[in-house]
Scaffold this motif. Structure first.
Motif, short mmCIF file in Angstrom:
data_model
loop_
_atom_site.label_atom_id
_atom_site.label_comp_id
_atom_site.label_asym_id
_atom_site.label_seq_id
_atom_site.Cartn_x
_atom_site.Cartn_y
_atom_site.Cartn_z
N LEU A 63 0.84 -1.21 0.00
CA LEU A 63 0.00 0.00 0.00
C LEU A 63 0.88 1.26 0.00
CD1 LEU A 63 -2.89 1.13 0.20
CD2 LEU A 63 -2.70 0.94 2.68
N ILE A 64 0.71 2.05 -1.05
CA ILE A 64 1.51 3.27 -1.19
C ILE A 64 0.61 4.49 -1.02
CG2 ILE A 64 3.04 4.60 -2.71
CD1 ILE A 64 3.72 2.01 -4.18
N GLY A 65 0.92 5.34 -0.05
CA GLY A 65 0.18 6.59 0.13
C GLY A 65 0.85 7.69 -0.68
N VAL A 66 0.03 8.48 -1.36
CA VAL A 66 0.57 9.59 -2.17
C VAL A 66 -0.13 10.87 -1.71
CG1 VAL A 66 0.95 10.47 -4.51
CG2 VAL A 66 0.84 7.99 -4.13
N SER A 67 0.62 11.74 -1.03
CA SER A 67 0.01 12.97 -0.56
C SER A 67 0.67 14.18 -1.20
CB SER A 67 0.08 13.03 0.97
OG SER A 67 -0.80 14.06 1.41
N GLY A 68 0.18 15.35 -0.82
CA GLY A 68 0.68 16.61 -1.38
C GLY A 68 -0.49 17.58 -1.43
N GLY A 69 -0.17 18.85 -1.60
CA GLY A 69 -1.22 19.87 -1.62
C GLY A 69 -2.15 19.71 -2.82
N THR A 70 -3.23 20.47 -2.77
CA THR A 70 -4.16 20.43 -3.90
C THR A 70 -3.44 20.79 -5.19
OG1 THR A 70 -6.22 21.33 -4.78
CG2 THR A 70 -4.87 22.86 -3.53
N ALA A 71 -3.77 20.09 -6.26
CA ALA A 71 -3.22 20.32 -7.60
C ALA A 71 -1.70 20.23 -7.66
CB ALA A 71 -3.70 21.67 -8.14
N SER A 72 -1.12 19.47 -6.72
CA SER A 72 0.34 19.30 -6.75
C SER A 72 0.74 18.29 -7.83
CB SER A 72 0.85 18.81 -5.39
OG SER A 72 0.17 17.63 -5.01
N GLY A 73 -0.24 17.50 -8.27
CA GLY A 73 0.06 16.50 -9.29
C GLY A 73 -0.04 15.07 -8.76
N LYS A 74 -0.73 14.88 -7.66
CA LYS A 74 -0.84 13.53 -7.08
C LYS A 74 -1.46 12.54 -8.07
CE LYS A 74 -3.45 15.10 -3.73
NZ LYS A 74 -3.45 16.54 -4.04
N SER A 75 -2.62 12.94 -8.63
CA SER A 75 -3.29 12.02 -9.57
C SER A 75 -2.43 11.82 -10.81
CB SER A 75 -4.64 12.57 -10.04
OG SER A 75 -5.27 13.27 -9.04
N THR A 76 -1.78 12.89 -11.26
CA THR A 76 -0.97 12.77 -12.48
C THR A 76 0.24 11.86 -12.23
OG1 THR A 76 -1.69 15.01 -13.03
CG2 THR A 76 0.11 14.11 -14.34
N VAL A 77 0.86 11.99 -11.07
CA VAL A 77 1.98 11.11 -10.73
C VAL A 77 1.50 9.64 -10.71
CG1 VAL A 77 3.51 10.41 -8.81
CG2 VAL A 77 3.41 12.81 -9.51
N CYS A 78 0.35 9.42 -10.09
CA CYS A 78 -0.18 8.04 -10.02
C CYS A 78 -0.46 7.53 -11.42
CB CYS A 78 -1.44 7.99 -9.18
SG CYS A 78 -1.13 8.29 -7.44
N LYS A 79 -1.02 8.42 -12.26
CA LYS A 79 -1.35 8.02 -13.63
C LYS A 79 -0.07 7.63 -14.39
CE LYS A 79 -3.95 9.84 -17.51
NZ LYS A 79 -3.67 11.01 -18.29
N ARG A 80 0.98 8.45 -14.23
CA ARG A 80 2.25 8.13 -14.90
C ARG A 80 2.79 6.78 -14.44
NH1 ARG A 80 0.78 11.52 -17.35
NH2 ARG A 80 1.51 13.63 -17.76
N ILE A 81 2.71 6.54 -13.14
CA ILE A 81 3.21 5.27 -12.59
C ILE A 81 2.43 4.11 -13.22
CG2 ILE A 81 3.33 3.86 -10.48
CD1 ILE A 81 3.90 6.48 -8.92
N MET A 82 1.12 4.26 -13.26
CA MET A 82 0.27 3.20 -13.83
C MET A 82 0.60 3.00 -15.31
SD MET A 82 -2.16 2.31 -11.47
CE MET A 82 -3.61 1.81 -12.36
N GLU A 83 0.78 4.11 -16.03
CA GLU A 83 1.09 4.01 -17.47
C GLU A 83 2.42 3.28 -17.68
OE1 GLU A 83 -1.00 8.25 -18.81
OE2 GLU A 83 1.16 8.13 -18.57
N LYS A 84 3.43 3.67 -16.91
CA LYS A 84 4.75 3.07 -17.09
C LYS A 84 4.74 1.59 -16.72
CE LYS A 84 7.45 7.30 -16.69
NZ LYS A 84 8.73 7.30 -17.40
#
Ligand SMILES: Nc1ncnc2c1ncn2[C@@H]1O[C@H](COP(=O)(O)OP(=O)(O)O)[C@@H](O)[C@H]1O
Ligand SMILES: O=c1ccn([C@@H]2O[C@H](COP(=O)(O)O)[C@@H](O)[C@H]2O)c(=O)[nH]1
Length: 312
Positions: A63-84
């Protein structure tokens, strides 16, 4: 057999890998000492092992937690990880890696709170805005290997979509992203690895304004008022202080491809180890660009996403 990790000089990968496991170094960088910080407080839990949740033993996902402020790119980082990892264009139930948003766990608002929210006067960035109990129980169920149903959230109406749930099937790796995923101690301790996406606040505001107007049905005045009155102060009080719990800090979010590649490699290792323990399982190998022949020149594989069946 130990898998070679060829996307970067192996000595550097080994340094990072060892650092993660031995908690020795506080700051490490692959290229220019600003791409990725490793926090010495890496979580204690075993990477691929059996974990004990509420007294029952089961094979737990990582289980990996991904935090950060609003619009920091959390979803985008997760999406990149999933894509790769080649996990995007496939059936939900087949995925080895899945991503869940904390926004699914906003609590139901009262009619008075909804009318406040419509004027940008409700604090969605305060921990009380979340259904902490449901969040904790859901993560515990996921860690116990259960199929769970999670709510979906409608930002335009500030409410959960009634009768619309996402079915989450057991996976090997679960990314859980949100502004306050490290805030609640009981929830925080469930994560095997914690990432914090660290993007400066000007950039975050500049991204949040168009996103909220275009995708979340807001007007400029509402977005700015909400930001000044709630989002910014709550970030400083509740979100930013949780950065210290992160094992890995990712400056510049999805732009930081070096950090993302390191995390992807780490996940590949986890998936390989899990694959070894399972008889008939799909393995994720390095994406074609990373696979090298003995003379070190890149060699392409004919698969679309680097997924191979274990040969028997
Ligand atoms: N590296 C980037 N460069 C440009 N735009 C980005 C970048 N990362 C994210 N965005 C955009 O910024 C907005 C917020 O990103 P998102 O990943 O949804 O952030 P979060 O999940 O932290 O709220 C989205 O519109 C997204 O497309
Ligand atoms: O109804 C809502 C619910 C949430 N928000 C805002 O969303 C962000 C969290 O989502 P990110 O994707 O991490 O930005 C949070 O800052 C809330 O203010 C909202 O405006 N309305």
């Amino acid at each position: 057999m130990k898998m070679k990790l060829p996307c970067m000089p192996s000595v550097i990968y080994r340094a990072v890998n060892l650092t993660i496991r031995s908690r020795k170094c506080s700051v490490i960088d692959y290229r220019n000492f600003s791409n990725l910080y490793l926090n010495p407080r890496m979580s204690d839990k075993k990477m691929n092992g059996i974990s004990k949740i509420n007294g029952t033993e089961g094979k737990a996902p990582f289980l990996i937690g991904v935090s950060g402020g609003t619009a920091s790119g959390k979803s985008t980082v997760c999406k990149r990880i999933m894509e790769k990892l080649g996990q995007v264009d496939m059936d939900q139930a087949q995925r080895q890696v899945i991503c869940i948003s904390q926004d699914s766990f906003y609590r139901e608002l009262t009619p008075t709170e909804i009318s406040k929210a419509e004027k940008g006067q409700f604090n969605f960035d305060h921990p009380d805005a979340f259904n902490e109990t449901l969040l904790l129980e859901t993560l515990q169920d996921i860690l116990a290997g259960k199929i769970v149903q999670i709510p979906t959230y409608d930002y335009r109406h500030h409410s959960l979509n009634k009768d619309e749930f996402l079915t989450i099937y057991p996976a090997d790796v679960v990314l859980f992203e949100g502004i306050l995923v490290f805030y609640f101690p009981e929830i925080r301790k469930l994560f095997h690895m914690k990432l914090f996406v660290d993007t400066d606040s000007d950039t975050r505001l500049a991204r949040r304004v168009p996103r909220d107007i275009n995708e979340r049905g807001r007007d400029l005045e509402q977005v700015l008022n909400q930001y000044m009155n709630f989002v910014k102060p709550a970030f400083e009080e509740f979100c930013f202080p949780t950065k210290k719990f992160a094992d890995v800090i990712i400056p510049r979010g999805a732009d930081n491809t070096v950090a993302i590649d390191l995390i992807v490699q780490h996940i590949r290792e986890i998936l390989l180890n899990k694959g070894r323990k399972s008889e008939e399982r799909t393995l994720v190998l390095p994406s074609p660009a990373f696979v090298r022949t003995p003379n070190s020149s890149p060699k392409k594989h004919n698969t679309a996403d680097g997924l191979f069946k274990r040969p028997h």
